[in-house]
Design a protein around this motif. Structure first.
Motif, PDB file in Angstrom:
ATOM      1  N   ALA A  27     -23.043   1.017   5.856  1.00 60.42           N
ATOM      2  CA  ALA A  27     -22.099  -0.108   5.813  1.00 60.42           C
ATOM      3  C   ALA A  27     -21.189  -0.093   7.033  1.00 60.42           C
ATOM      4  CB  ALA A  27     -21.275  -0.055   4.536  1.00 60.42           C
ATOM      5  N   VAL A  28     -20.749   1.087   7.436  1.00 53.08           N
ATOM      6  CA  VAL A  28     -19.893   1.212   8.621  1.00 53.08           C
ATOM      7  C   VAL A  28     -20.667   0.784   9.863  1.00 53.08           C
ATOM      8  CG1 VAL A  28     -18.554   2.804  10.055  1.00 53.08           C
ATOM      9  CG2 VAL A  28     -18.493   3.023   7.564  1.00 53.08           C
ATOM     10  N   LEU A  29     -21.930   1.213   9.964  1.00 47.34           N
ATOM     11  CA  LEU A  29     -22.759   0.805  11.097  1.00 47.34           C
ATOM     12  C   LEU A  29     -22.979  -0.697  11.119  1.00 47.34           C
ATOM     13  CD1 LEU A  29     -25.530   3.525  11.485  1.00 47.34           C
ATOM     14  CD2 LEU A  29     -23.685   2.980  13.047  1.00 47.34           C
ATOM     15  N   ALA A  30     -23.162  -1.283   9.954  1.00 48.06           N
ATOM     16  CA  ALA A  30     -23.364  -2.734   9.877  1.00 48.06           C
ATOM     17  C   ALA A  30     -22.138  -3.486  10.398  1.00 48.06           C
ATOM     18  CB  ALA A  30     -23.677  -3.147   8.446  1.00 48.06           C
ATOM     19  N   GLN A  31     -20.947  -2.961  10.128  1.00 45.28           N
ATOM     20  CA  GLN A  31     -19.714  -3.590  10.597  1.00 45.28           C
ATOM     21  C   GLN A  31     -19.591  -3.532  12.114  1.00 45.28           C
ATOM     22  OE1 GLN A  31     -16.727  -1.349   8.567  1.00 45.28           O
ATOM     23  NE2 GLN A  31     -17.051  -2.377   6.598  1.00 45.28           N
ATOM     24  N   ARG A  32     -20.188  -2.504  12.719  1.00 43.52           N
ATOM     25  CA  ARG A  32     -20.091  -2.302  14.172  1.00 43.52           C
ATOM     26  C   ARG A  32     -21.403  -2.637  14.887  1.00 43.52           C
ATOM     27  NH1 ARG A  32     -17.075   3.556  14.219  1.00 43.52           N
ATOM     28  NH2 ARG A  32     -15.334   2.948  12.897  1.00 43.52           N
ATOM     29  N   ALA A  33     -22.233  -3.447  14.294  1.00 42.50           N
ATOM     30  CA  ALA A  33     -23.587  -3.699  14.793  1.00 42.50           C
ATOM     31  C   ALA A  33     -23.623  -4.207  16.227  1.00 42.50           C
ATOM     32  CB  ALA A  33     -24.311  -4.676  13.870  1.00 42.50           C
ATOM     33  N   GLU A  34     -22.718  -5.066  16.602  1.00 48.17           N
ATOM     34  CA  GLU A  34     -22.748  -5.621  17.961  1.00 48.17           C
ATOM     35  C   GLU A  34     -22.537  -4.541  19.014  1.00 48.17           C
ATOM     36  OE1 GLU A  34     -23.825  -8.613  18.786  1.00 48.17           O
ATOM     37  OE2 GLU A  34     -24.170  -8.812  16.635  1.00 48.17           O
ATOM     38  N   GLY A  35     -21.869  -3.461  18.661  1.00 47.95           N
ATOM     39  CA  GLY A  35     -21.614  -2.388  19.618  1.00 47.95           C
ATOM     40  C   GLY A  35     -22.822  -1.553  19.958  1.00 47.95           C
ATOM     41  N   TRP A  36     -23.763  -1.394  19.026  1.00 48.91           N
ATOM     42  CA  TRP A  36     -24.898  -0.493  19.255  1.00 48.91           C
ATOM     43  C   TRP A  36     -26.246  -1.200  19.281  1.00 48.91           C
ATOM     44  CZ3 TRP A  36     -28.269  -0.957  15.310  1.00 48.91           C
ATOM     45  CH2 TRP A  36     -27.769  -1.304  14.067  1.00 48.91           C
ATOM     46  N   LYS A  37     -26.293  -2.496  19.154  1.00 50.18           N
ATOM     47  CA  LYS A  37     -27.573  -3.226  19.057  1.00 50.18           C
ATOM     48  C   LYS A  37     -28.531  -2.945  20.217  1.00 50.18           C
ATOM     49  CE  LYS A  37     -27.743  -5.666  15.296  1.00 50.18           C
ATOM     50  NZ  LYS A  37     -28.740  -5.518  14.290  1.00 50.18           N
ATOM     51  N   ASN A  38     -28.038  -2.713  21.419  1.00 42.86           N
ATOM     52  CA  ASN A  38     -28.893  -2.468  22.573  1.00 42.86           C
ATOM     53  C   ASN A  38     -28.865  -1.006  23.013  1.00 42.86           C
ATOM     54  OD1 ASN A  38     -29.775  -5.200  22.875  1.00 42.86           O
ATOM     55  ND2 ASN A  38     -27.740  -5.674  23.650  1.00 42.86           N
ATOM     56  N   SER A  39     -28.532  -0.118  22.103  1.00 45.96           N
ATOM     57  CA  SER A  39     -28.414   1.303  22.422  1.00 45.96           C
ATOM     58  C   SER A  39     -29.577   2.104  21.846  1.00 45.96           C
ATOM     59  CB  SER A  39     -27.111   1.873  21.841  1.00 45.96           C
ATOM     60  OG  SER A  39     -25.994   1.207  22.366  1.00 45.96           O
ATOM     61  N   VAL A  40     -29.743   3.289  22.394  1.00 42.98           N
ATOM     62  CA  VAL A  40     -30.676   4.263  21.838  1.00 42.98           C
ATOM     63  C   VAL A  40     -29.874   5.104  20.855  1.00 42.98           C
ATOM     64  CG1 VAL A  40     -32.107   6.275  22.352  1.00 42.98           C
ATOM     65  CG2 VAL A  40     -32.083   4.340  23.930  1.00 42.98           C
ATOM     66  N   LEU A  41     -30.329   5.177  19.608  1.00 39.64           N
ATOM     67  CA  LEU A  41     -29.640   5.947  18.575  1.00 39.64           C
ATOM     68  C   LEU A  41     -30.458   7.193  18.262  1.00 39.64           C
ATOM     69  CD1 LEU A  41     -28.662   3.006  16.203  1.00 39.64           C
ATOM     70  CD2 LEU A  41     -27.326   3.991  18.065  1.00 39.64           C
ATOM     71  N   ILE A  42     -29.799   8.350  18.239  1.00 43.14           N
ATOM     72  CA  ILE A  42     -30.494   9.612  18.003  1.00 43.14           C
ATOM     73  C   ILE A  42     -29.848  10.311  16.811  1.00 43.14           C
ATOM     74  CG2 ILE A  42     -31.091  11.861  18.972  1.00 43.14           C
ATOM     75  CD1 ILE A  42     -30.965  10.541  21.746  1.00 43.14           C
ATOM     76  N   CYS A  43     -30.699  10.782  15.906  1.00 47.35           N
ATOM     77  CA  CYS A  43     -30.225  11.475  14.708  1.00 47.35           C
ATOM     78  C   CYS A  43     -31.122  12.676  14.441  1.00 47.35           C
ATOM     79  CB  CYS A  43     -30.260  10.524  13.516  1.00 47.35           C
ATOM     80  SG  CYS A  43     -29.605  11.241  12.003  1.00 47.35           S
TER      81      CYS A  43
END
Length: 90
Positions: A27-43
């Motif tokens: 839910a937190v990620l969904a709220q900040r979606a515009e910030g990471w939409k074009n990023s590489v996410l690593i987990c």
């Protein structure tokens, strides 16, 4: 993490932080979606092995899985790295 960065690492730590704050990570990620939409996410994968005895660790594992599931649906590509070998999932 800085979601405006081109590469965001250790999303598993972000998930634990969110849980400790009483929030659902996806839910937190969904709220900040515009910030990471074009990023590489690593987990890091925390879903393998024996189910943890500690309730917080189990909740963390479940929340991280839900978050990654949601992110993988939205992602253009999904790659799993295992022992340095890439496995393209999507």
């Amino acid at each position: 993490p800085d979601f405006s960065a081109k590469c965001v690492t250790h999303l598993e730590r972000f998930a634990l932080y969110c849980l400790r704050q009483g929030q659902e990570p996806k839910a937190v990620l969904a709220q900040r979606a515009e910030g990471w939409k074009n990023s590489v996410l690593i987990c890091d994968d925390i879903s393998c092995g024996v189910v943890p005895l500690d309730a917080e660790d189990r909740a963390w594992r479940e929340a991280c899985g839900r978050m990654l599931n949601d992110l993988s649906i939205q992602a253009e590509t999904v790659t799993r790295m295992f022992c340095g070998l890439p496995q393209r999932l999507k």
